[in-house]
Design a protein around this motif. Sequence first.
Motif, PDB file in Angstrom:
ATOM      1  N   VAL A 102     -11.511 -58.942   6.602  1.00 42.62           N
ATOM      2  CA  VAL A 102     -11.230 -58.603   7.832  1.00 42.62           C
ATOM      3  C   VAL A 102      -9.839 -58.223   8.034  1.00 42.62           C
ATOM      4  O   VAL A 102      -9.204 -57.354   8.645  1.00 42.62           O
ATOM      5  N   LYS A 103      -8.804 -59.009   7.165  1.00 34.97           N
ATOM      6  CA  LYS A 103      -7.486 -58.622   7.218  1.00 34.97           C
ATOM      7  C   LYS A 103      -7.041 -57.504   6.573  1.00 34.97           C
ATOM      8  O   LYS A 103      -6.020 -56.822   6.800  1.00 34.97           O
ATOM      9  N   MET A 104      -7.981 -56.836   5.976  1.00 36.18           N
ATOM     10  CA  MET A 104      -8.020 -55.616   5.105  1.00 36.18           C
ATOM     11  C   MET A 104      -7.926 -54.451   5.985  1.00 36.18           C
ATOM     12  O   MET A 104      -7.451 -53.245   5.568  1.00 36.18           O
ATOM     13  N   LEU A 105      -8.599 -54.618   7.274  1.00 34.86           N
ATOM     14  CA  LEU A 105      -8.802 -53.415   8.000  1.00 34.86           C
ATOM     15  C   LEU A 105      -7.798 -52.944   9.010  1.00 34.86           C
ATOM     16  O   LEU A 105      -6.767 -53.883   9.060  1.00 34.86           O
ATOM     17  N   PRO A 106      -7.603 -51.775   9.122  1.00 34.04           N
ATOM     18  CA  PRO A 106      -6.260 -51.063   9.963  1.00 34.04           C
ATOM     19  C   PRO A 106      -6.596 -51.720  11.304  1.00 34.04           C
ATOM     20  O   PRO A 106      -7.693 -52.253  11.626  1.00 34.04           O
ATOM     21  N   PRO A 107      -5.606 -51.620  11.916  1.00 35.65           N
ATOM     22  CA  PRO A 107      -5.596 -52.335  13.313  1.00 35.65           C
ATOM     23  C   PRO A 107      -6.651 -52.008  14.363  1.00 35.65           C
ATOM     24  O   PRO A 107      -7.363 -52.428  14.977  1.00 35.65           O
ATOM     25  N   THR A 108      -7.071 -50.600  14.126  1.00 37.76           N
ATOM     26  CA  THR A 108      -8.057 -49.855  15.190  1.00 37.76           C
ATOM     27  C   THR A 108      -9.497 -50.500  14.964  1.00 37.76           C
ATOM     28  O   THR A 108     -10.079 -50.884  15.599  1.00 37.76           O
ATOM     29  N   GLN A 109      -9.852 -50.372  13.761  1.00 39.58           N
ATOM     30  CA  GLN A 109     -11.161 -50.962  13.118  1.00 39.58           C
ATOM     31  C   GLN A 109     -11.302 -52.441  13.479  1.00 39.58           C
ATOM     32  O   GLN A 109     -12.256 -52.885  13.700  1.00 39.58           O
ATOM     33  N   ALA A 110     -10.159 -53.100  13.102  1.00 36.38           N
ATOM     34  CA  ALA A 110     -10.121 -54.667  13.315  1.00 36.38           C
ATOM     35  C   ALA A 110     -10.319 -54.917  14.683  1.00 36.38           C
ATOM     36  O   ALA A 110     -11.140 -55.903  14.880  1.00 36.38           O
ATOM     37  N   ALA A 111      -9.844 -54.250  15.493  1.00 31.58           N
ATOM     38  CA  ALA A 111      -9.794 -54.516  17.138  1.00 31.58           C
ATOM     39  C   ALA A 111     -11.292 -54.374  17.414  1.00 31.58           C
ATOM     40  O   ALA A 111     -11.850 -55.267  18.222  1.00 31.58           O
ATOM     41  N   LEU A 112     -11.932 -53.193  16.825  1.00 32.84           N
ATOM     42  CA  LEU A 112     -13.464 -52.926  17.248  1.00 32.84           C
ATOM     43  C   LEU A 112     -14.154 -54.150  16.799  1.00 32.84           C
ATOM     44  O   LEU A 112     -15.351 -54.333  17.319  1.00 32.84           O
ATOM     45  N   LEU A 113     -14.156 -54.467  15.515  1.00 28.90           N
ATOM     46  CA  LEU A 113     -14.999 -55.443  14.739  1.00 28.90           C
ATOM     47  C   LEU A 113     -14.670 -56.922  15.504  1.00 28.90           C
ATOM     48  O   LEU A 113     -15.685 -57.542  15.802  1.00 28.90           O
ATOM     49  N   ASN A 114     -13.420 -57.168  15.733  1.00 26.49           N
ATOM     50  CA  ASN A 114     -13.171 -58.409  16.775  1.00 26.49           C
ATOM     51  C   ASN A 114     -14.212 -58.450  18.062  1.00 26.49           C
ATOM     52  O   ASN A 114     -14.906 -59.468  18.259  1.00 26.49           O
TER      53      ASN A 114
END
Length: 280
Positions: A102-114
């Motif tokens: 999860v920490k490897m995801l770019p901010p945009t994708q990390a926010a969508l995943l969250n």
Amino acid sequence: MQCSIDGNGNSVPTILLLMQERLYDQGGLKAEGIFRINPENSQEEHVRDQLNKGNVPTNIDVHCLAGLIKAWLRELPRGVLDALPPDQLLQCNTEEDCLALVKMLPPTQAALLNWAVNLMADVVQEEESNKMNARNVAMVFAPNMTQMSDPLTALMHAVQVMNFLKTLILKTLQDRRASVAEPNTVPALGLGLPNVSWQERLTPTTKIIRKGKASDKSLENVTTSLYRNVAERKNSMDHVDKCLVDVEERFLRGLRGRDTTDDLVNSSRIGLSSIHASVF
């Protein structure tokens, strides 16, 4: 694209939060088979058309709303999880491995995943009513979170994505329970939102549309990114949805040897139009 900050501090497209809010308001979390049962294509098309015309339909079928949320995710130019190396995802076997990815995801994708994982956890918390456990929810979301050109590779990858999502859902639920016992507990990576109702997680900025029709400006910003090319979408929607539904229902059955390789290839050949060009 217009975005809003959700209750977890993520910048998420407002259209997703609006559909989520309407889904929850109409009791969608308790609907049996939510996110698994597919709506009628004609109803989904009607809702899409109304959104493009500036109208927000009332009393939308909850399965239609759930289907539109999945459609938004799968129609992104790149899948939410496509930034993760497939080989690392394949070797992801523990909770620690998943959180590291999860920490490897770019901010945009990390926010969508969250946002998506918390939505899935909300569904699982109503399992007694909706019959959707963590595995079931992860199964129906997995094909919508990643895109690969080769059908068989996509099929295998979707299974790993399912396991990845299931682990994150269970971790989120664990964090929520821990926070109830210890209110000062900090959820890992912000995936858990314990002791906070879904109403509190939908911030006031998301409540652009509450009744009937929103202002022309706000609705234009909300809907443009979701349905940029209405004519093209109408022409291809029936075929695309039929194929994606087939893949979604087949990819686990294929593991048990019930589908032949040719069947999986034929059912997985999907051509999607990029109608989310302004997302990233």
